[in-house]
Design a protein around this motif. Structure first.
Motif, PDB file in Angstrom:
ATOM      1  N   MET A   1       0.822  -1.229  -0.084  1.00 37.71           N
ATOM      2  CA  MET A   1      -0.114   0.056   0.090  1.00 37.71           C
ATOM      3  C   MET A   1       0.997   1.185   0.065  1.00 37.71           C
ATOM      4  N   THR A   2       0.586   1.958  -0.613  1.00 39.29           N
ATOM      5  CA  THR A   2       1.221   3.603  -0.928  1.00 39.29           C
ATOM      6  C   THR A   2       0.825   4.292  -0.047  1.00 39.29           C
ATOM      7  N   LEU A   4       0.642   8.277   2.154  1.00 36.15           N
ATOM      8  CA  LEU A   4       0.893   9.438   1.713  1.00 36.15           C
ATOM      9  C   LEU A   4       2.121  10.070   1.531  1.00 36.15           C
ATOM     10  N   TRP A   5       2.978   9.610   2.684  1.00 35.33           N
ATOM     11  CA  TRP A   5       4.337  10.226   2.568  1.00 35.33           C
ATOM     12  C   TRP A   5       5.139   9.769   1.124  1.00 35.33           C
ATOM     13  N   ASP A   6       4.817   8.305   0.837  1.00 34.01           N
ATOM     14  CA  ASP A   6       5.518   7.604  -0.333  1.00 34.01           C
ATOM     15  C   ASP A   6       5.057   8.599  -1.660  1.00 34.01           C
ATOM     16  N   ARG A   7       3.717   8.912  -1.784  1.00 28.98           N
ATOM     17  CA  ARG A   7       3.199   9.741  -2.767  1.00 28.98           C
ATOM     18  C   ARG A   7       3.580  11.232  -2.837  1.00 28.98           C
ATOM     19  N   SER A   8       3.950  11.683  -1.855  1.00 30.47           N
ATOM     20  CA  SER A   8       4.644  13.041  -1.571  1.00 30.47           C
ATOM     21  C   SER A   8       5.866  13.009  -2.113  1.00 30.47           C
ATOM     22  N   ARG A   9       6.676  12.104  -1.575  1.00 29.28           N
ATOM     23  CA  ARG A   9       8.095  11.811  -1.831  1.00 29.28           C
ATOM     24  C   ARG A   9       8.201  11.762  -3.551  1.00 29.28           C
ATOM     25  N   GLN A  10       7.206  10.834  -4.111  1.00 31.21           N
ATOM     26  CA  GLN A  10       7.362  10.701  -5.486  1.00 31.21           C
ATOM     27  C   GLN A  10       7.025  11.951  -6.299  1.00 31.21           C
TER      28      GLN A  10
END
Length: 194
Positions: A1-2, A4-10
């Motif tokens: 599961m992605t 919010l931190w991962d999406r922000s980093r991406q």
């Protein structure tokens, strides 16, 4: 599961890469500074270095992670798959791992057209080759003799030469040719099959 931190980093990584590639294309890799990239991306240099360890990483990506992905993919191929096909499968995964084809094309042009980047690219690829030789040796058999070492090293070096040649031709033709077909043609030529 992605997360919010991962999406922000991406999103941050993509914005930095977009800025860097645009500046490299406009003024050249050597003439573009980290300070310019950070300023244009709206972040501090320190923040930029949290995402990318070096200026080269903006172009070449995380070569250590890609090398591990390549090695792991080759190792995970079924035992009946030849060393040649296992390496091809590994490169198929690596070439599509980090970026969409348009970005890979931009970055490939930068690497092949910038001597300092091309030198670093080759240096990192030599490390990948060294790490793959034992994997290929295991796939070839259990004989500990020098002939097996020669075969393993020759296969790995040949595959890397074909990948690099295909990539350079692909970039030179603006991505209009199929990269996998170019690789297959290079390998067939070397193996006397084309």
């Amino acid at each position: 599961m992605t997360t919010l931190w991962d999406r922000s980093r991406q999103v941050a990584v993509q914005a930095i890469l977009d800025t860097a590639v645009r500046l490299f294309a406009e003024q050249g890799y050597e003439q573009t500074t980290i300070a310019q990239i950070a300023r244009e991306a709206g972040i501090s240099q320190r923040s930029l270095f949290r995402y990318f360890g070096t200026k080269e990483d903006l172009v070449c990506g995380d070569q250590e992670a890609l090398g591990e992905l390549l090695k792991r993919t080759v190792e995970q191929q079924p035992a009946e798959v030849s060393a040649w096909d296992a390496l091809r499968a590994g490169f198929e995964v690596v070439l599509t791992a980090d970026h969409p084809p348009e970005r890979v094309l931009e970055l490939s042009r930068l690497i092949f057209d910038t001597p300092s980047l091309h030198a670093r690219y080759i240096e990192k690829r030599l490390r990948w080759q060294r790490d793959l030789v034992p994997v290929v040796r295991t796939r070839l058999g259990t004989d500990p003799g020098p002939a097996l070492d020669v075969r393993a090293k020759a296969i790995v070096a040949t595959v890397f030469a074909c990948v690099d040649t295909a990539s350079e031709l692909w970039a030179a033709h603006e991505g209009r040719l199929d990269l996998a077909d170019l690789y297959d043609a290079c390998l067939a030529a070397v193996r006397g099959q084309g």
